[in-house]
Scaffold this active site. Sequence first.
Site, PDB file in Angstrom:
ATOM      1  N   GLU A  24      -3.413  -4.485  -7.367  1.00 36.97           N
ATOM      2  CA  GLU A  24      -4.536  -4.143  -6.788  1.00 36.97           C
ATOM      3  C   GLU A  24      -5.631  -5.284  -6.673  1.00 36.97           C
ATOM      4  OE1 GLU A  24      -5.686  -1.393  -5.071  1.00 36.97           O
ATOM      5  OE2 GLU A  24      -4.818   0.390  -6.085  1.00 36.97           O
ATOM      6  N   ASP A  62       0.723  -1.375  -0.043  1.00 40.91           N
ATOM      7  CA  ASP A  62      -0.026  -0.120  -0.007  1.00 40.91           C
ATOM      8  C   ASP A  62       0.740   1.237  -0.013  1.00 40.91           C
ATOM      9  OD1 ASP A  62      -2.828  -0.410  -0.308  1.00 40.91           O
ATOM     10  OD2 ASP A  62      -2.821  -1.302   1.691  1.00 40.91           O
ATOM     11  N   GLU A  82      -5.249   4.848  -0.509  1.00 39.85           N
ATOM     12  CA  GLU A  82      -4.066   3.829  -0.360  1.00 39.85           C
ATOM     13  C   GLU A  82      -3.150   4.216   0.762  1.00 39.85           C
ATOM     14  OE1 GLU A  82      -3.962   1.177  -1.838  1.00 39.85           O
ATOM     15  OE2 GLU A  82      -4.766   1.367  -3.760  1.00 39.85           O
ATOM     16  N   GLU A 106     -10.309  -1.784  -2.930  1.00 42.63           N
ATOM     17  CA  GLU A 106      -9.566  -2.476  -3.917  1.00 42.63           C
ATOM     18  C   GLU A 106     -10.546  -2.789  -4.955  1.00 42.63           C
ATOM     19  OE1 GLU A 106      -6.958  -1.451  -3.583  1.00 42.63           O
ATOM     20  OE2 GLU A 106      -5.813  -1.854  -1.597  1.00 42.63           O
ATOM     21  N   HIS A 129     -10.882   0.263  -7.270  1.00 45.24           N
ATOM     22  CA  HIS A 129      -9.747   0.644  -7.663  1.00 45.24           C
ATOM     23  C   HIS A 129      -9.265  -0.036  -8.755  1.00 45.24           C
ATOM     24  CE1 HIS A 129      -8.182   2.506  -3.494  1.00 45.24           C
ATOM     25  NE2 HIS A 129      -9.321   3.105  -3.837  1.00 45.24           N
ATOM     26  N   TYR A 158      -3.107  -0.500   8.738  1.00 48.14           N
ATOM     27  CA  TYR A 158      -2.035  -1.670   9.459  1.00 48.14           C
ATOM     28  C   TYR A 158      -1.275  -1.386  10.539  1.00 48.14           C
ATOM     29  CZ  TYR A 158      -3.393  -3.743   4.890  1.00 48.14           C
ATOM     30  OH  TYR A 158      -4.296  -4.321   3.953  1.00 48.14           O
ATOM     31  N   HIS A 199      -5.235   2.970   3.812  1.00 44.81           N
ATOM     32  CA  HIS A 199      -4.727   1.413   3.942  1.00 44.81           C
ATOM     33  C   HIS A 199      -3.547   1.261   4.646  1.00 44.81           C
ATOM     34  CE1 HIS A 199      -7.666   0.970   0.150  1.00 44.81           C
ATOM     35  NE2 HIS A 199      -8.179   1.245   1.290  1.00 44.81           N
TER      36      HIS A 199
END
Length: 321
Positions: free
Chosen positions: A158, A67, A98, A192, A195, A105, A101
């Site tokens: 993606e 990402d 992105e 995603e 995307h 994490y 994302h």
Amino acid sequence: MTAEAYKAINWNRIDDMIDKLTWEKLVEQFWTDTRIPLSNDLSDWNTLPLNEREMIAKVFGGLTLLDTLQSQDGIEALKKSSRTQHEEAVYNNIEFMESMHAKSYSAIFSTLNTKAEIDEIFEWTHSNPMLQKKAQIINGIYQDGTDLQKKVASVLLESFLFYSGFYAPLYYLGNSKLTNVAEIIKLILRDESVHGTYIGYKFQVGYNQLDETEQEELKNWAYDLLFRLYENEIEYTSHLYDDIGWTDSVGIFLRYNANKALQNLGFDPLFPDTAQDVDPIIMNGISTGTSNHDFFSQVGNGYLVGMVESMDDSDYEKWMS
């Protein structure tokens, strides 16, 4: 000499309605990681065996790297070939998500892992040869490829390369574990899906303007790239999952999603694997609906648009017709 007038973007005059539809879909799906109660998963996390916790940490470390690549280099490379201001605006939206994302994490790490463990995770992402290889292959195309080659690389990232990492949280979700962590993954999956479909559509617009010889050369290049990435991805998957015993099942999931990536590009599938071959627990989890339907309610009803479903195959087929 009079300078050329700077043009304001006019959303009331759209050259390609797909740009407007995609923008609206992405805005409807907006979310933030801070609205997911990740700490509720700590009891599940503490009951998992050490080898599974190490696997999950590596999975999310790898996803963070990809990402980061997409947000820092990938979408910027695609924007250079934007045909309209509206297309560039859509890419700006994708680029931001992105980054969201990648940040999400870290939110998972900060909840489940110690500082020392987090440092080890990031050191692993910077040194694992298979992970670095796929990042370098994709980024090499972003830096030196043609506009259409960059779109192929982006769609494969993606719609294919993420999925070796998505398997684990979807498996735990199917077994009623780490449900809030999986909620973030489902939100990312929903993004995603849009995307990959949108960038694949933009690829097809350019591809259809090539002559037959150019099309054949580019198609062969795309299949060669996919197979090169697949060989590395199988090795990466083995590294992640052999100790858990999931490698074969993840491989099926990878091949299924490789075919979905090819579909986004308008190409025929390469592998025989279908949705019926994938573990049904995973296929149930990959559904892009989310369960925390009220997680935006604390900040106003306007955020409830984040509950809408993502584009599915019927949307894709409607666009292509």
